[in-house]
Write an enzyme that holds these catalytic residues in place. Sequence first.
Site, PDB file in Angstrom:
ATOM      1  N   ASN A   1       0.804  -1.229   0.000  1.00  0.00           N
ATOM      2  CA  ASN A   1       0.000   0.000   0.000  1.00  0.00           C
ATOM      3  C   ASN A   1       0.834   1.276   0.000  1.00  0.00           C
ATOM      4  O   ASN A   1       0.455   2.267  -0.613  1.00  0.00           O
ATOM      5  CB  ASN A   1      -0.985  -0.001   1.174  1.00  0.00           C
ATOM      6  CG  ASN A   1      -0.316  -0.157   2.513  1.00  0.00           C
ATOM      7  OD1 ASN A   1       0.642  -0.914   2.670  1.00  0.00           O
ATOM      8  ND2 ASN A   1      -0.807   0.556   3.508  1.00  0.00           N
TER       9      ASN A   1
ATOM     10  N   GLU B   1       3.676  -5.331  12.559  1.00  0.00           N
ATOM     11  CA  GLU B   1       2.717  -4.235  12.427  1.00  0.00           C
ATOM     12  C   GLU B   1       1.618  -4.742  11.522  1.00  0.00           C
ATOM     13  O   GLU B   1       1.816  -4.922  10.317  1.00  0.00           O
ATOM     14  CB  GLU B   1       3.405  -2.991  11.846  1.00  0.00           C
ATOM     15  CG  GLU B   1       2.582  -1.721  11.996  1.00  0.00           C
ATOM     16  CD  GLU B   1       1.629  -1.494  10.834  1.00  0.00           C
ATOM     17  OE1 GLU B   1       0.420  -1.777  11.022  1.00  0.00           O
ATOM     18  OE2 GLU B   1       2.062  -1.067   9.768  1.00  0.00           O
TER      19      GLU B   1
ATOM     20  N   CYS C   1      -3.145   1.348   6.787  1.00  0.00           N
ATOM     21  CA  CYS C   1      -3.525   0.632   8.001  1.00  0.00           C
ATOM     22  C   CYS C   1      -4.043   1.566   9.086  1.00  0.00           C
ATOM     23  O   CYS C   1      -4.760   1.134   9.994  1.00  0.00           O
ATOM     24  CB  CYS C   1      -2.355  -0.186   8.520  1.00  0.00           C
ATOM     25  SG  CYS C   1      -0.880   0.796   8.900  1.00  0.00           S
TER      26      CYS C   1
ATOM     27  N   VAL D   1       8.779 -17.269  -0.948  1.00  0.00           N
ATOM     28  CA  VAL D   1       9.930 -16.418  -0.634  1.00  0.00           C
ATOM     29  C   VAL D   1       9.873 -15.895   0.806  1.00  0.00           C
ATOM     30  O   VAL D   1      10.858 -15.969   1.538  1.00  0.00           O
ATOM     31  CB  VAL D   1      10.012 -15.225  -1.624  1.00  0.00           C
ATOM     32  CG1 VAL D   1      11.170 -14.301  -1.249  1.00  0.00           C
ATOM     33  CG2 VAL D   1      10.181 -15.734  -3.049  1.00  0.00           C
ATOM     34  N   GLY D   2       8.710 -15.393   1.215  1.00  0.00           N
ATOM     35  CA  GLY D   2       8.594 -14.853   2.567  1.00  0.00           C
ATOM     36  C   GLY D   2       8.797 -15.898   3.635  1.00  0.00           C
ATOM     37  O   GLY D   2       9.523 -15.667   4.627  1.00  0.00           O
TER      38      GLY D   2
ATOM     39  N   GLY E   1       8.867 -12.366  -4.948  1.00  0.00           N
ATOM     40  CA  GLY E   1       8.089 -13.591  -5.085  1.00  0.00           C
ATOM     41  C   GLY E   1       6.921 -13.617  -4.127  1.00  0.00           C
ATOM     42  O   GLY E   1       6.657 -12.666  -3.386  1.00  0.00           O
TER      43      GLY E   1
ATOM     44  N   GLY F   1       4.522 -14.949  -0.938  1.00  0.00           N
ATOM     45  CA  GLY F   1       4.802 -15.173   0.468  1.00  0.00           C
ATOM     46  C   GLY F   1       5.230 -16.586   0.810  1.00  0.00           C
ATOM     47  O   GLY F   1       6.274 -16.792   1.450  1.00  0.00           O
ATOM     48  N   PRO F   2       4.454 -17.613   0.421  1.00  0.00           N
ATOM     49  CA  PRO F   2       4.840 -18.979   0.786  1.00  0.00           C
ATOM     50  C   PRO F   2       6.165 -19.415   0.170  1.00  0.00           C
ATOM     51  O   PRO F   2       6.884 -20.230   0.753  1.00  0.00           O
ATOM     52  CB  PRO F   2       3.677 -19.824   0.241  1.00  0.00           C
ATOM     53  CG  PRO F   2       2.524 -18.882   0.162  1.00  0.00           C
ATOM     54  CD  PRO F   2       3.121 -17.554  -0.192  1.00  0.00           C
TER      55      PRO F   2
ATOM     56  N   GLU G   1       8.242   0.208  16.534  1.00  0.00           N
ATOM     57  CA  GLU G   1       9.343   0.749  15.759  1.00  0.00           C
ATOM     58  C   GLU G   1       9.194   2.261  15.716  1.00  0.00           C
ATOM     59  O   GLU G   1       8.173   2.815  16.116  1.00  0.00           O
ATOM     60  CB  GLU G   1       9.375   0.133  14.352  1.00  0.00           C
ATOM     61  CG  GLU G   1       9.667  -1.358  14.371  1.00  0.00           C
ATOM     62  CD  GLU G   1       9.796  -1.990  12.993  1.00  0.00           C
ATOM     63  OE1 GLU G   1      10.140  -1.272  12.030  1.00  0.00           O
ATOM     64  OE2 GLU G   1       9.546  -3.208  12.873  1.00  0.00           O
TER      65      GLU G   1
END
Length: 370
Positions: free
Chosen positions: A53, A151, A185, A112-113, A107, A109-110, A349
């Site tokens: 976002n 976050e 957010c 690369v993350g 990439g 999420g599953p 943070e």
Amino acid sequence: VARHVDIDRCIRNFRFFADLGRHSTAQTFAMDDAMNHVVRKPVGVVGLISPWNLPLYLLTWKVAPALLMGNAIVAKPSEITPLTAHRFCALAQEAGLPDGLLNVLHGLGPEVGQPIVEHPRIAAISFTGGTATGRIVAATAAPMFKKLSLELGGKNATVVLEDADLDTIVPGVVRAGFLNSGQICLCGSRILVHRALYDAFLPRFVEAVDAFGIGPVISSAHRDKVEGYLKLAVEEGGTVLTGGQRGPGDGFHLSPAVVANLPPDSRCATEEIFGPVVTLHPFDTEEEALAIANGTEYGLAGSVWTNDAERGRRFAERMETGMVWVNTWLHRDLRVPFGGVKHSGVGREGGEWSLGFFSEAVNICVANRP
């Protein structure tokens, strides 16, 4: 928003943390017979996962302090918005950042993350994104005793007390609800208005919303999700006062929608939609407003609008949320802590909190005499 918020804030992030680093001083704590020296050491390799976002703003919010504290970075931007991170990485290399300090992987999420989160040599994870994904990140990282900063989502309340000046506050309430098409957010997607002002607030607010220009939402799938919530709102007894219509031109346009008459505990009033939709809720007392504001699983941000700033501050202290603005919204001082409570996140943070997260504090106690 990309030009005036995302890029500008990227620059501010680096300038702020560079200045903070130049002016930081070592902590010492004197005892009668010894001196304690606090030394901050790099964590090592840190994993940074950022959303779509505000892709440059939120990535550099993590990169700048991580580099300042001496860490190497493996970063994964959203697969929906990869190009800004790719270009940023190229510019960092042109500026002379040594090879290997900033590594950007693209990439899903599953694919690369998740490997970033579970890699044993990555000692800390800073993740910004949805609460559902945050649960997966936490479930993976916590048993490995990694430092973790999350976050996550929000369902933020905008509270208009009965002494508020409508001529003054309506533009700010509209902006809080619909900036970046509600895809921030911190947006105030639940608007709580004292019943004494509700009838006067309603037409002014709707008129201002209709005049507020927004861009498209991020994707066709996301537009479908938002439209699904508008359909659900009607099924739950809500009335769509304006908006929710697809617009012409390129992109996935959806006009800003205002929904009234929903129960405060309905799904549309408690689940994160993350789009150009706000719900309106009247209240009679501060206690009722607090019950509604605190009545979700989220606790990221909120705002209070009143002619009495001290009253607004007292009300804000009773809200179950990590950040509250009084008579303003998204007015950011980068020195202060940023983060949520409940299902909106873990940790903080910003300013010294970022330096603390991206380092390990070591205390060295030196006796005055051998």
